[in-house]
Design an enzyme around this catalytic site. Structure first.
Site, PDB file in Angstrom:
ATOM      1  N   ARG A  20     -13.339  15.372 -34.154  1.00  0.00           N
ATOM      2  CA  ARG A  20     -12.704  16.485 -33.457  1.00  0.00           C
ATOM      3  C   ARG A  20     -13.238  17.754 -34.105  1.00  0.00           C
ATOM      4  O   ARG A  20     -12.627  18.323 -34.999  1.00  0.00           O
ATOM      5  CB  ARG A  20     -11.162  16.414 -33.570  1.00  0.00           C
ATOM      6  CG  ARG A  20     -10.509  15.527 -32.516  1.00  0.00           C
ATOM      7  CD  ARG A  20     -10.751  16.054 -31.133  1.00  0.00           C
ATOM      8  NE  ARG A  20     -10.129  15.289 -30.061  1.00  0.00           N
ATOM      9  CZ  ARG A  20     -10.784  14.887 -28.962  1.00  0.00           C
ATOM     10  NH1 ARG A  20     -12.069  15.093 -28.837  1.00  0.00           N
ATOM     11  NH2 ARG A  20     -10.158  14.275 -27.994  1.00  0.00           N
ATOM     12  N   PHE A  73     -18.781  14.661 -26.261  1.00  0.00           N
ATOM     13  CA  PHE A  73     -18.411  13.814 -27.416  1.00  0.00           C
ATOM     14  C   PHE A  73     -18.314  12.337 -27.049  1.00  0.00           C
ATOM     15  O   PHE A  73     -18.487  11.470 -27.892  1.00  0.00           O
ATOM     16  CB  PHE A  73     -17.101  14.294 -28.048  1.00  0.00           C
ATOM     17  CG  PHE A  73     -15.923  14.301 -27.116  1.00  0.00           C
ATOM     18  CD1 PHE A  73     -15.697  15.368 -26.268  1.00  0.00           C
ATOM     19  CD2 PHE A  73     -15.036  13.237 -27.085  1.00  0.00           C
ATOM     20  CE1 PHE A  73     -14.618  15.380 -25.400  1.00  0.00           C
ATOM     21  CE2 PHE A  73     -13.951  13.237 -26.220  1.00  0.00           C
ATOM     22  CZ  PHE A  73     -13.746  14.310 -25.377  1.00  0.00           C
ATOM     23  N   TYR A  80       0.829  -1.202   0.000  1.00  0.00           N
ATOM     24  CA  TYR A  80       0.000   0.000   0.000  1.00  0.00           C
ATOM     25  C   TYR A  80       0.869   1.260   0.000  1.00  0.00           C
ATOM     26  O   TYR A  80       0.591   2.230  -0.680  1.00  0.00           O
ATOM     27  CB  TYR A  80      -0.955   0.014   1.202  1.00  0.00           C
ATOM     28  CG  TYR A  80      -1.983   1.109   1.092  1.00  0.00           C
ATOM     29  CD1 TYR A  80      -3.172   0.890   0.394  1.00  0.00           C
ATOM     30  CD2 TYR A  80      -1.757   2.371   1.629  1.00  0.00           C
ATOM     31  CE1 TYR A  80      -4.108   1.904   0.245  1.00  0.00           C
ATOM     32  CE2 TYR A  80      -2.687   3.393   1.482  1.00  0.00           C
ATOM     33  CZ  TYR A  80      -3.862   3.157   0.788  1.00  0.00           C
ATOM     34  OH  TYR A  80      -4.777   4.158   0.645  1.00  0.00           O
ATOM     35  N   PHE A 125      -7.081  21.479 -24.539  1.00  0.00           N
ATOM     36  CA  PHE A 125      -7.339  20.049 -24.639  1.00  0.00           C
ATOM     37  C   PHE A 125      -8.573  19.789 -23.772  1.00  0.00           C
ATOM     38  O   PHE A 125      -8.746  20.413 -22.734  1.00  0.00           O
ATOM     39  CB  PHE A 125      -6.138  19.209 -24.172  1.00  0.00           C
ATOM     40  CG  PHE A 125      -6.409  17.743 -24.373  1.00  0.00           C
ATOM     41  CD1 PHE A 125      -6.356  17.186 -25.645  1.00  0.00           C
ATOM     42  CD2 PHE A 125      -6.793  16.938 -23.304  1.00  0.00           C
ATOM     43  CE1 PHE A 125      -6.678  15.852 -25.833  1.00  0.00           C
ATOM     44  CE2 PHE A 125      -7.106  15.599 -23.496  1.00  0.00           C
ATOM     45  CZ  PHE A 125      -7.048  15.051 -24.772  1.00  0.00           C
ATOM     46  N   THR A 126      -9.405  18.845 -24.205  1.00  0.00           N
ATOM     47  CA  THR A 126     -10.722  18.647 -23.591  1.00  0.00           C
ATOM     48  C   THR A 126     -10.676  18.544 -22.064  1.00  0.00           C
ATOM     49  O   THR A 126     -11.274  19.351 -21.358  1.00  0.00           O
ATOM     50  CB  THR A 126     -11.388  17.389 -24.174  1.00  0.00           C
ATOM     51  OG1 THR A 126     -10.465  16.302 -24.065  1.00  0.00           O
ATOM     52  CG2 THR A 126     -11.745  17.584 -25.638  1.00  0.00           C
ATOM     53  N   LYS A 184      -0.051   7.717 -23.541  1.00  0.00           N
ATOM     54  CA  LYS A 184       0.348   8.151 -24.884  1.00  0.00           C
ATOM     55  C   LYS A 184       1.830   7.801 -25.093  1.00  0.00           C
ATOM     56  O   LYS A 184       2.148   6.650 -25.323  1.00  0.00           O
ATOM     57  CB  LYS A 184       0.101   9.658 -25.063  1.00  0.00           C
ATOM     58  CG  LYS A 184      -1.184  10.162 -24.448  1.00  0.00           C
ATOM     59  CD  LYS A 184      -2.445   9.665 -25.136  1.00  0.00           C
ATOM     60  CE  LYS A 184      -3.706  10.008 -24.370  1.00  0.00           C
ATOM     61  NZ  LYS A 184      -3.972  11.409 -24.121  1.00  0.00           N
ATOM     62  N   ASP A 241       2.136  20.323 -20.435  1.00  0.00           N
ATOM     63  CA  ASP A 241       1.436  19.066 -20.670  1.00  0.00           C
ATOM     64  C   ASP A 241       2.413  18.178 -21.448  1.00  0.00           C
ATOM     65  O   ASP A 241       2.542  18.293 -22.668  1.00  0.00           O
ATOM     66  CB  ASP A 241       0.147  19.300 -21.452  1.00  0.00           C
ATOM     67  CG  ASP A 241      -0.635  18.009 -21.664  1.00  0.00           C
ATOM     68  OD1 ASP A 241      -0.036  16.926 -21.505  1.00  0.00           O
ATOM     69  OD2 ASP A 241      -1.826  18.076 -21.998  1.00  0.00           O
TER      70      ASP A 241
HETATM   71  C1  LIG Z   1      -4.823  12.221 -23.410  1.00  0.00           C
HETATM   72  C2  LIG Z   1      -4.367  13.566 -23.098  1.00  0.00           C
HETATM   73  C3  LIG Z   1      -4.623  14.158 -21.857  1.00  0.00           C
HETATM   74  C4  LIG Z   1      -5.475  13.495 -20.781  1.00  0.00           C
HETATM   75  O1  LIG Z   1      -4.920  12.312 -20.354  1.00  0.00           O
HETATM   76  P1  LIG Z   1      -5.805  11.047 -19.878  1.00  0.00           P
HETATM   77  O2  LIG Z   1      -4.783  10.019 -19.552  1.00  0.00           O
HETATM   78  O3  LIG Z   1      -6.666  10.656 -21.037  1.00  0.00           O
HETATM   79  O4  LIG Z   1      -6.605  11.457 -18.709  1.00  0.00           O
HETATM   80  C5  LIG Z   1      -4.120  15.424 -21.625  1.00  0.00           C
HETATM   81  N1  LIG Z   1      -3.412  16.079 -22.559  1.00  0.00           N
HETATM   82  C6  LIG Z   1      -3.145  15.549 -23.771  1.00  0.00           C
HETATM   83  C7  LIG Z   1      -2.348  16.314 -24.761  1.00  0.00           C
HETATM   84  C8  LIG Z   1      -3.616  14.279 -24.090  1.00  0.00           C
HETATM   85  O5  LIG Z   1      -3.358  13.776 -25.292  1.00  0.00           O
END
Ligand SMILES: *Cc1c(COP(=O)(O)O)cnc(C)c1O
Length: 461
Positions: free
Chosen positions: A386, A453, A76, A128-129, A262, A219
């Site tokens: 998109r 979406f 843990y 970004f969303t 990613k 990011d």
């Molecule tokens: C996917 C993504 C996120 C969010 O990450 P999650 O792992 O899906 O929560 C943030 N910024 C960028 C550029 C992304 O491609």
């Protein structure tokens, strides 16, 4: 004498384990897409042939990563794998402190709540969303400061992800630096078509921000792929390694949010990293509320191990060359066939320009949503909208955001599909392009409140 042009790259791996694909008929797909409300997010994976919905968490892990899964220390507190991950983040990204999170948005939630006071502005190089939503939920107001070329699908700028320094400075002058919580810098800007930001621009943004005591939150989700473009396109960096470039990129920021799903070649995982001890203390405390203890942050020990091992693999030049080379291969073939796509070709995806496919449709007939459905109907290939659906609504006015671009994203999972899969994809997109004339749009019949979406439903007009 006959000569042939030799390929400059091939996949730097061979295949040890395979996963069978299921093929469907057009009749079957007519039914499944209707049941899914013409939203590719609502399709069952078993009804999809080649899945280009996203490159998020869809990566193929290496044997070395899978072996690491057996070395998960599921304590843990104080898992061995946490310390391994911490070392790798320090070595490759350069940040002193690490807070693991279950994925990128977990990190976005923490940093937004820690740094944003209600009413403050948060500029960024396009939204970004999930990032923007967390900023808004924390009371912040997103302001787009990306260069104008990013909104133009055919502008051949090598770094369409760059910040327009003038726009950033104008915002500072207009609202005052103390009203700006921080600036978010995305690398290979997803919503602009996977377009990179240059090192020169990263440096300049950091200088301008620091001068005004504004923090830079990076990011870093796609930073390694961005580093590859810097090596290719920015003269001063052609002889540097990806690792050196990545470290310098991160040095122009105060903190980073990361989705390991990613760049980092895993199926789940993310982190928040920073140099400032006070922010770390706050994040470490808050992560317990939302994700889990600060040494696992919602991840199993084995997930942290796979991500730690993924960092090293993802940072190899040969990997990035094959990864980005595959996307370029598809893009160049589509360009040869005259199919309208966002230029230049981005790092992780091909973006089809749906407005040019369907000039007969109004934006409120959802051209990109329509195109994604047509592509699925043709071949069972799954892509993603998109455009106006992804853009959502303005919280204050309740009106739709009307983005300039209506795009369909064909996103390539890392190390998953072969060149033949790429060829089949090109053939199907071309078929849909040729049959574009009589296509009618869609009507939205169900709209969720957040990130619509993902779950919105549509009907054919
Ligand atoms: C996917 C993504 C996120 C969010 O990450 P999650 O792992 O899906 O929560 C943030 N910024 C960028 C550029 C992304 O491609």
């Amino acid at each position: 004498m006959e000569t042939i042009k030799r390929r400059s790259w091939a996949e730097p791996f061979k295949i040890k384990s395979v996963e069978p694909l299921r093929m469907t008929t057009r009749e079957e797909r007519e039914l499944t897409i209707k049941e899914a409300g013409f939203n590719t997010f609502l399709l069952k994976s078993r009804d999809v042939y080649i899945d280009l919905l996203t490159d998020s968490g869809t990566n193929a892990m290496s044997d070395f990563q899978w072996a690491g899964m057996m070395l998960g220390d599921e304590a843990y507190a104080g898992s061995e794998n946490y310390y391994h991950l911490e070392d790798k983040v320090k070595e490759f990204y350069g940040y002193t402190h690490l807070v693991p999170t279950h994925q990128g948005r977990g990190a976005e939630n923490l940093i937004s709540q820690i740094l944003i006071k209600p009413g403050q502005y948060v500029p960024g190089n396009m939204y970004f969303t999930t990032t923007r939503l967390h900023q808004e939920l924390a009371g912040g107001k997103f302001v787009d400061v990306i260069i104008d070329e990013a909104h133009d699908p055919i502008a051949e700028h090598p770094f369409k992800g760059n910040v327009d320094l003038q726009k950033f400075e104008n915002l500072i002058n207009k609202v005052g630096a103390e009203k700006i919580a921080y600036i978010t810098i995305g690398a290979t800007v997803n919503m602009a078509g996977g377009q990179p930001i240059s090192m020169e621009n990263l440096r300049a943004v950091y200088q301008l921000a620091s001068k005004n005591k504004i923090k830079v939150v990076f990011d870093a989700t796609r930073a390694m792929e961005n580093a590859f473009f810097i090596k290719k396109r920015e003269k001063a960096y052609e002889n540097k390694t990806i690792k050196e470039i990545l470290l310098e990129m991160c040095s122009y920021s105060d903190a980073a949010t990361m989705s390991g799903k990613k760049d980092l070649l895993v199926n789940i995982g993310g982190f928040l990293a920073m140099n400032d001890y006070e922010i770390f203390e706050e994040a470490r405390n808050m992560v317990v509320v939302y994700e889990g203890l600060h040494t696992y942050g919602g991840l199993a020990g084995r997930d942290m191990e796979a991500m730690a091992r993924g960092i090293e693999e993802a940072c190899q030049f040969n990997h990035l060359q094959a990864r980005i080379g595959q996307v370029e291969y598809v893009g160049n073939r589509l360009i040869e066939l005259g199919v309208p796509i966002v230029r230049p070709i981005g790092g992780h995806a091909i973006f089809l320009d749906a407005k040019q496919f369907y000039p007969q449709l109004e934006q409120l007939n959802f051209p990109a949503q329509t195109l994604a459905a047509e592509l699925y109907l043709d071949s069972g290939i799954r892509a993603m909208e998109r455009g106006i659906v992804s853009a959502g609504r303005n919280k204050e006015t309740g009106d739709h955001y009307y983005p300039k671009l209506e795009l369909v994203r064909l996103t390539f999972p890392r190390r998953v599909y072969t060149q033949a899969h790429c060829d089949v994809t090109v053939e199907s997109v071309f078929e849909v392009w040729q049959n574009r004339k009589n296509v009618k749009g869609l009507k939205m019949i169900y709209e969720p409140k957040y990130l619509r979406f993902f779950q919105a439903r549509f009907e054919k007009l």
